[in-house]
Scaffold this motif. Structure first.
Motif, PDB file in Angstrom:
ATOM      1  N   MET A  51     -40.822 -20.277   3.386  1.00 24.83           N
ATOM      2  CA  MET A  51     -39.974 -20.348   2.199  1.00 24.83           C
ATOM      3  C   MET A  51     -40.735 -20.066   0.909  1.00 24.83           C
ATOM      4  O   MET A  51     -40.149 -19.741  -0.112  1.00 24.83           O
ATOM      5  CB  MET A  51     -39.293 -21.720   2.104  1.00 24.83           C
ATOM      6  N   GLN A  52     -42.067 -20.156   0.962  1.00 27.19           N
ATOM      7  CA  GLN A  52     -42.868 -19.891  -0.235  1.00 27.19           C
ATOM      8  C   GLN A  52     -42.887 -18.409  -0.602  1.00 27.19           C
ATOM      9  O   GLN A  52     -43.080 -18.063  -1.753  1.00 27.19           O
ATOM     10  CB  GLN A  52     -44.288 -20.409  -0.037  1.00 27.19           C
ATOM     11  N   SER A  53     -42.688 -17.533   0.386  1.00 23.00           N
ATOM     12  CA  SER A  53     -42.774 -16.105   0.083  1.00 23.00           C
ATOM     13  C   SER A  53     -41.601 -15.286   0.633  1.00 23.00           C
ATOM     14  O   SER A  53     -41.644 -14.067   0.621  1.00 23.00           O
ATOM     15  CB  SER A  53     -44.093 -15.540   0.619  1.00 23.00           C
ATOM     16  N   MET A  77     -31.962 -13.208   3.964  1.00 18.24           N
ATOM     17  CA  MET A  77     -33.337 -13.710   3.858  1.00 18.24           C
ATOM     18  C   MET A  77     -34.254 -12.742   4.590  1.00 18.24           C
ATOM     19  O   MET A  77     -34.006 -12.396   5.746  1.00 18.24           O
ATOM     20  CB  MET A  77     -33.449 -15.107   4.447  1.00 18.24           C
ATOM     21  N   PHE A  78     -35.298 -12.325   3.905  1.00 20.17           N
ATOM     22  CA  PHE A  78     -36.272 -11.413   4.474  1.00 20.17           C
ATOM     23  C   PHE A  78     -37.590 -12.159   4.602  1.00 20.17           C
ATOM     24  O   PHE A  78     -38.171 -12.567   3.596  1.00 20.17           O
ATOM     25  CB  PHE A  78     -36.421 -10.174   3.587  1.00 20.17           C
ATOM     26  N   PRO A  79     -38.041 -12.365   5.829  1.00 22.25           N
ATOM     27  CA  PRO A  79     -39.247 -13.166   6.038  1.00 22.25           C
ATOM     28  C   PRO A  79     -40.487 -12.502   5.465  1.00 22.25           C
ATOM     29  O   PRO A  79     -40.491 -11.299   5.213  1.00 22.25           O
ATOM     30  CB  PRO A  79     -39.336 -13.271   7.563  1.00 22.25           C
ATOM     31  N   PRO A  80     -41.522 -13.295   5.283  1.00 16.15           N
ATOM     32  CA  PRO A  80     -42.779 -12.737   4.803  1.00 16.15           C
ATOM     33  C   PRO A  80     -43.291 -11.674   5.769  1.00 16.15           C
ATOM     34  O   PRO A  80     -43.091 -11.757   6.969  1.00 16.15           O
ATOM     35  CB  PRO A  80     -43.735 -13.928   4.769  1.00 16.15           C
ATOM     36  N   SER A  81     -43.946 -10.692   5.217  1.00 15.70           N
ATOM     37  CA  SER A  81     -44.525  -9.624   6.028  1.00 15.70           C
ATOM     38  C   SER A  81     -45.714 -10.152   6.816  1.00 15.70           C
ATOM     39  O   SER A  81     -46.471 -10.979   6.321  1.00 15.70           O
ATOM     40  CB  SER A  81     -44.979  -8.497   5.102  1.00 15.70           C
ATOM     41  N   PRO A  82     -45.919  -9.662   8.041  1.00 15.44           N
ATOM     42  CA  PRO A  82     -47.106 -10.066   8.794  1.00 15.44           C
ATOM     43  C   PRO A  82     -48.393  -9.691   8.073  1.00 15.44           C
ATOM     44  O   PRO A  82     -49.434 -10.264   8.314  1.00 15.44           O
ATOM     45  CB  PRO A  82     -46.986  -9.306  10.112  1.00 15.44           C
TER      46      PRO A  82
END
Length: 82
Positions: A27-29, A53-58
């Motif tokens: 949730m931070q990024s 919602m788009f998760p943080p990139s690996p």
């Protein structure tokens, strides 16, 4: 998901972090959209909105210094300059 009428994006992130502790770090990024437009943390979620919602990139977990660099081969428009 039922949410309060005046919930902000940051409030949504906080709620998800509390309800699903394993998502707290993400949730931070995470990037969030409201009705397919990017939203800042202070944006209020309107009624019946579509939330994306788009998760943080690996890549966030990698050291940028170790990534290969690529330089495209672009021919010079003026061969005399090369």
């Amino acid at each position: 998901m039922d949410i309060p009428a005046d919930l902000t994006i940051q409030g949504l992130k906080d709620k998800l972090s509390t309800d699903y502790p394993n998502l707290k770090q993400s949730m931070q990024s995470v990037l969030i959209t409201i009705n397919r437009e990017y939203a800042f943390d202070e944006a209020v979620v309107p009624p019946n909105a579509e939330i994306g919602m788009f998760p943080p990139s690996p890549v966030d977990k990698l050291s940028i210094c170790n990534l290969p660099t690529f330089q495209p081969s672009i021919p010079s428009p003026n061969p005399k300059l090369t």
